[in-house]
Design an enzyme around this catalytic site. Sequence first.
Site, PDB file in Angstrom:
ATOM      1  N   THR A   1      -6.331  76.322  53.340  1.00 15.37           N
ATOM      2  CA  THR A   1      -6.784  75.952  51.999  1.00 15.37           C
ATOM      3  C   THR A   1      -7.358  74.542  52.052  1.00 15.37           C
ATOM      4  OG1 THR A   1      -4.735  74.910  51.180  1.00 15.37           O
ATOM      5  CG2 THR A   1      -4.877  77.326  51.060  1.00 15.37           C
TER       6      THR A   1
ATOM      7  N   TYR B   1       0.760  62.124  41.832  1.00 14.33           N
ATOM      8  CA  TYR B   1       0.391  62.499  43.200  1.00 14.33           C
ATOM      9  C   TYR B   1       1.573  62.283  44.143  1.00 14.33           C
ATOM     10  CZ  TYR B   1      -2.025  62.363  47.731  1.00 14.33           C
ATOM     11  OH  TYR B   1      -2.396  62.596  49.027  1.00 14.33           O
TER      12      TYR B   1
END
Length: 253
Positions: A15, A161
């Site tokens: 991915t 994040y």
Amino acid sequence: MSSGKEFHGKIALVTGGGSGIGRSVCQILARGGARVSVCDINLKAAQETLATLQQPGDHVALQMNVADKASVREALTATQGRLEGTPTLLVNSAGIGRRSTFLEMSEEAFMEVVDVNLKGTFLVSQLVCNAILERDAAKGASVVNIASLAGKNGLAMHSQYAATKGGVMAFTKSCAKELAKTGIRVNCVLPGAIRTPMMANVSAEIMNEVLKINALGRSGEPEEVAELIVFLLSEKSSYMVGACVEVTGGHMA
């Protein structure tokens, strides 16, 4: 640099394969003889990666939104059909970052990063690992997740994040404990400052501050992380399970 054909007969799904670390992983795996499913939310970027691979006709470029289970399932099914088998090597490299102060961050901005970086890693891993086990193909199977040094140290202006990458580390260790006896190994890497498109928006001032506390005094290249990822995918790392390995150039803070 990895060489030879150690992945001959293997199928890999990557991915975030359209750029950065993911693209480099695809290139090294293809050189090693794997057939690669290059997955990215940006299909054009995935196709551009495909064009750089050795024997591009042996691989496939697919659109995948890792935060959408139906999209992940569709891309996995397409991979199985077009590459005539189930991927037993998985790299969860898709990830995003959104700069924002914690006090001003919206719920939407927080969840956008969580959905891609953490939920996406879960969805892709679960679907691929179940497919591996359903086909009794777990021997030699390997998953590598991309965390970040931020998941260990935190990162100002990127709290969501950092939180997702800390979550990826814990997720990796948990899955590793569950899956080890099936034959599937799960590990992760913690890159530091790597020269990828995600870093392109970081100001020169901030980068200079980062590099002051880097032993090598430079940012890393995607290939330098990808080589470690490919090692973790290979049988050369057969006794590594649940490891979270730093690739930081000697970050000293």
